[in-house]
Design a protein around this motif. Structure first.
Motif, PDB file in Angstrom:
ATOM      1  N   UNK A 180       0.793  -1.247   0.099  1.00 48.26           N
ATOM      2  CA  UNK A 180      -0.262  -0.115   0.064  1.00 48.26           C
ATOM      3  C   UNK A 180       0.764   1.265   0.034  1.00 48.26           C
ATOM      4  N   UNK A 181       1.894   1.292   0.700  1.00 51.38           N
ATOM      5  CA  UNK A 181       2.778   2.373   0.865  1.00 51.38           C
ATOM      6  C   UNK A 181       3.552   2.629  -0.364  1.00 51.38           C
ATOM      7  N   UNK A 182       4.066   1.573  -0.780  1.00 50.80           N
ATOM      8  CA  UNK A 182       4.563   1.490  -2.308  1.00 50.80           C
ATOM      9  C   UNK A 182       3.819   2.387  -3.402  1.00 50.80           C
ATOM     10  N   UNK A 236      -1.424   6.129  10.643  1.00 49.94           N
ATOM     11  CA  UNK A 236      -0.216   5.776   9.993  1.00 49.94           C
ATOM     12  C   UNK A 236       0.094   6.728   8.752  1.00 49.94           C
ATOM     13  N   UNK A 237      -0.738   7.063   7.843  1.00 50.58           N
ATOM     14  CA  UNK A 237      -0.153   7.755   6.678  1.00 50.58           C
ATOM     15  C   UNK A 237      -0.551   9.241   6.880  1.00 50.58           C
ATOM     16  N   UNK A 296       0.306  12.688   4.624  1.00 48.31           N
ATOM     17  CA  UNK A 296      -0.473  12.535   3.498  1.00 48.31           C
ATOM     18  C   UNK A 296      -1.903  12.783   4.135  1.00 48.31           C
ATOM     19  N   UNK A 297      -2.843  13.047   3.002  1.00 45.84           N
ATOM     20  CA  UNK A 297      -4.311  13.154   3.188  1.00 45.84           C
ATOM     21  C   UNK A 297      -4.935  11.877   3.078  1.00 45.84           C
ATOM     22  N   UNK A 298      -5.791  11.614   3.953  1.00 48.68           N
ATOM     23  CA  UNK A 298      -6.487  10.434   4.022  1.00 48.68           C
ATOM     24  C   UNK A 298      -8.112  10.697   4.187  1.00 48.68           C
ATOM     25  N   UNK A 299      -8.636  10.071   3.315  1.00 49.12           N
ATOM     26  CA  UNK A 299     -10.276   9.975   3.110  1.00 49.12           C
ATOM     27  C   UNK A 299     -10.675   8.756   3.098  1.00 49.12           C
ATOM     28  N   UNK A 350     -21.419  -3.608   1.698  1.00 49.09           N
ATOM     29  CA  UNK A 350     -20.734  -2.535   1.728  1.00 49.09           C
ATOM     30  C   UNK A 350     -19.389  -2.779   1.706  1.00 49.09           C
ATOM     31  N   UNK A 351     -18.568  -1.734   1.513  1.00 46.12           N
ATOM     32  CA  UNK A 351     -17.123  -1.915   1.480  1.00 46.12           C
ATOM     33  C   UNK A 351     -16.447  -0.330   1.850  1.00 46.12           C
ATOM     34  N   UNK A 352     -15.211  -0.352   1.989  1.00 47.06           N
ATOM     35  CA  UNK A 352     -14.746   0.818   2.415  1.00 47.06           C
ATOM     36  C   UNK A 352     -13.739   1.405   1.288  1.00 47.06           C
ATOM     37  N   UNK A 353     -13.970   2.615   0.925  1.00 51.24           N
ATOM     38  CA  UNK A 353     -13.224   3.404   0.034  1.00 51.24           C
ATOM     39  C   UNK A 353     -12.249   4.216   0.746  1.00 51.24           C
ATOM     40  N   UNK A 354     -10.883   3.905   0.509  1.00 49.53           N
ATOM     41  CA  UNK A 354      -9.956   4.973   0.835  1.00 49.53           C
ATOM     42  C   UNK A 354      -9.212   5.614   0.064  1.00 49.53           C
ATOM     43  N   UNK A 355      -9.106   6.803   0.012  1.00 50.60           N
ATOM     44  CA  UNK A 355      -8.151   7.802  -0.916  1.00 50.60           C
ATOM     45  C   UNK A 355      -7.119   8.279  -0.045  1.00 50.60           C
ATOM     46  N   UNK A 356      -5.781   7.986  -0.601  1.00 53.87           N
ATOM     47  CA  UNK A 356      -4.740   8.600   0.056  1.00 53.87           C
ATOM     48  C   UNK A 356      -3.831   9.658  -1.056  1.00 53.87           C
ATOM     49  N   UNK A 357      -3.679  10.824  -0.535  1.00 48.80           N
ATOM     50  CA  UNK A 357      -3.243  11.718  -1.416  1.00 48.80           C
ATOM     51  C   UNK A 357      -1.795  12.187  -0.808  1.00 48.80           C
ATOM     52  N   UNK A 358      -0.746  12.321  -1.676  1.00 44.64           N
ATOM     53  CA  UNK A 358       0.545  12.835  -1.179  1.00 44.64           C
ATOM     54  C   UNK A 358       0.585  14.303  -1.181  1.00 44.64           C
TER      55      UNK A 358
END
Length: 81
Positions: free
Chosen positions: A22-24, A51-52, A57-60, A73-81
């Motif tokens: 995920x981090x890569x 962690x992020x 990082x921004x995490x939504x 349902x599922x979880x949507x995770x948006x990570x922005x540098x």
């Protein structure tokens, strides 16, 4: 943290998500969206957020419903540098 990616088939088992992968992906791209399975605990996803965010990082995170049932349902995770 024991995270699992969202299933691609209703009868399939969710695949494990490794933090290193995920981090890569986050380091490679400016913005990344991941979908995590409903079997993940909310606590683990909040740990991922901490962690992020500690790395600047921004995490939504959102819950995405894909059916009429409460369990679909599922979880949507948006990570922005």
């Amino acid at each position: 943290m024991d995270l699992k990616f969202a299933r691609t088939d209703v009868t399939a088992k969710p695949k494990k998500a490794e933090l290193a992968k995920i981090e890569a992906a986050v380091e490679k791209d400016e913005s990344v969206i991941f979908y995590f399975d409903k079997e993940n605990s909310h606590k683990d996803l909040l740990e991922l957020q901490d962690y992020f965010e500690a790395k600047g990082k921004s995490f939504y995170m959102n819950e995405v419903k894909y059916g009429l049932s409460d369990g679909e349902y599922m979880y949507q995770v948006h990570i922005i540098n």
